[in-house]
Design an enzyme around this catalytic site. Sequence first.
Site, PDB file in Angstrom:
ATOM      1  N   SER A 149       0.855  -1.194   0.000  1.00 19.58           N
ATOM      2  CA  SER A 149       0.000   0.000   0.000  1.00 19.58           C
ATOM      3  C   SER A 149       0.888   1.241   0.000  1.00 19.58           C
ATOM      4  CB  SER A 149      -0.955  -0.031   1.199  1.00 19.58           C
ATOM      5  OG  SER A 149      -1.852   1.062   1.145  1.00 19.58           O
ATOM      6  N   HIS A 181      -2.481  -1.090  -3.362  1.00 20.00           N
ATOM      7  CA  HIS A 181      -3.586  -0.148  -3.227  1.00 20.00           C
ATOM      8  C   HIS A 181      -3.303   1.064  -4.117  1.00 20.00           C
ATOM      9  CE1 HIS A 181      -4.278  -1.848   1.108  1.00 20.00           C
ATOM     10  NE2 HIS A 181      -4.735  -2.656   0.178  1.00 20.00           N
ATOM     11  N   ASP A 207      -4.560  -4.675   6.054  1.00 17.87           N
ATOM     12  CA  ASP A 207      -4.954  -5.507   4.920  1.00 17.87           C
ATOM     13  C   ASP A 207      -3.813  -6.467   4.568  1.00 17.87           C
ATOM     14  OD1 ASP A 207      -6.408  -6.495   2.759  1.00 17.87           O
ATOM     15  OD2 ASP A 207      -5.630  -4.966   1.382  1.00 17.87           O
TER      16      ASP A 207
END
Length: 195
Positions: A13, A39, A135
């Site tokens: 991310s 992401h 995540d």
Amino acid sequence: MVNRINLIAIGSSTGGVEALATILPRLLPPLPPIVIVQHIPAGFSRMFANRMDKECVLTVKEGEDGEIIKENCVYIAPGGIHMKLCRRSAGLQISCFMAPPVHSCRPAVDILFKSVAELVGATALGVILTGIGHDGAEGLLQMKNRGALTLGQDERSCIVYGMPKSAYECGAVDRQIPLEGMALAISSIVHKRNR
């Protein structure tokens, strides 16, 4: 018996674009397919994949729904769309689909990692890189519980030590590796297992 590595799955991310740009150009064939959830907003994933394709020996592209994954190829999840793997007679196939965000993320690393745990199990290598939040931790733990080897980026080299920290603290990470050493760690594991 030592399992071959048939798939590499990577999640990242915040800071992940830079981390991937450090790792991917250093990876050389022969390597199993690599699937990545970063992401990233819709539109930017294709630009990033195209940039990486120019800089890497491996083929790098945005993952497409229904595509059968191949060795020496890297598939980056489309921005704003979840990506997972499905098994078909021809091999492992990418599935891209719209569904609610997971951990406020779409694409979500957990969705990819959980499909890898289910379909590839002990013959996968999981890697979690810099990023905010948690995540990927649950999915990486599922991969490890199925026998997969797992690596996490170390705190010192992370832009944000959120996702790797969550994965490490829940027991999902076998080894923590600095960013500069990640490509070598991945290559060494694969070549040792697959020779």
